[in-house]
Scaffold this motif. Structure first.
Motif, short mmCIF file in Angstrom:
data_model
loop_
_atom_site.label_atom_id
_atom_site.label_comp_id
_atom_site.label_asym_id
_atom_site.label_seq_id
_atom_site.Cartn_x
_atom_site.Cartn_y
_atom_site.Cartn_z
N ARG A 292 -18.47 22.83 34.63
CA ARG A 292 -19.67 22.59 33.83
C ARG A 292 -20.35 23.90 33.43
N ILE A 293 -20.46 24.83 34.37
CA ILE A 293 -21.09 26.12 34.08
C ILE A 293 -20.31 26.86 33.00
N SER A 294 -18.99 26.88 33.14
CA SER A 294 -18.16 27.59 32.17
C SER A 294 -18.21 26.96 30.78
N ALA A 295 -18.45 25.66 30.72
CA ALA A 295 -18.59 25.01 29.43
C ALA A 295 -19.92 25.36 28.78
N ALA A 296 -20.94 25.63 29.59
CA ALA A 296 -22.28 25.88 29.06
C ALA A 296 -22.57 27.35 28.80
N LEU A 297 -22.01 28.24 29.60
CA LEU A 297 -22.33 29.66 29.49
C LEU A 297 -21.11 30.49 29.12
N PRO A 298 -21.32 31.53 28.32
CA PRO A 298 -20.21 32.46 28.09
C PRO A 298 -19.99 33.25 29.37
N GLY A 299 -18.79 33.70 29.58
CA GLY A 299 -18.53 34.51 30.76
C GLY A 299 -17.41 33.96 31.59
N PRO A 300 -17.60 33.97 32.92
CA PRO A 300 -16.50 33.60 33.82
C PRO A 300 -15.93 32.20 33.56
N SER A 301 -14.62 32.12 33.73
CA SER A 301 -13.92 30.84 33.63
C SER A 301 -14.16 30.04 34.91
#
Length: 112
Positions: free
Chosen positions: A56-65
């Motif tokens: 979920r975090i990776s879908a929302a924020l650019p950066g770490p997979s």
């Protein structure tokens, strides 16, 4: 990943990212469809980063997979475990080396 000296909990890294971006943690939890308590516990380093939250975090924020978030958690967990668990009394089991017989034609050049 390489061994780090006392690697940070991924929640600390996420908290710093949200702070930098000016995103409220509770709003972020709603945005990614996660329970506020789950996100807050990760941010406060009380709970581990789960595959669900990492995705979920990776879908929302650019950066770490998601894989990177989980690798950070694994590094943190292993470091913490190494501080608690002694393996000094565990003897390594020696496994015999298996040598396979090569066919007689192995190593010979093939001519046409």
């Amino acid at each position: 990943m390489t061994n780090m000296f006392n690697p940070p909990h991924p929640g600390r890294m996420l908290a710093e990212s949200l702070r930098y971006l000016g995103i409220n943690p509770c709003e972020f939890a709603k945005h990614i469809g996660a329970l506020e308590n789950s996100v807050l516990e990760i941010l406060s380093e009380e709970s581990p980063m789960t595959p669900d939250i990492a995705l979920r975090i990776s879908a929302a924020l650019p950066g770490p997979s998601p894989e990177t978030w989980l690798a950070l958690q694994a590094d943190y967990d292993l470091w913490q475990t190494r501080k608690r668990v002694s393996t000094a009394r565990i003897q390594r089991i020696e496994v015999p080396t298996l040598q396979r017989a090569l066919p007689e034609s192995a190593g010979q050049e093939v001519t046409q």
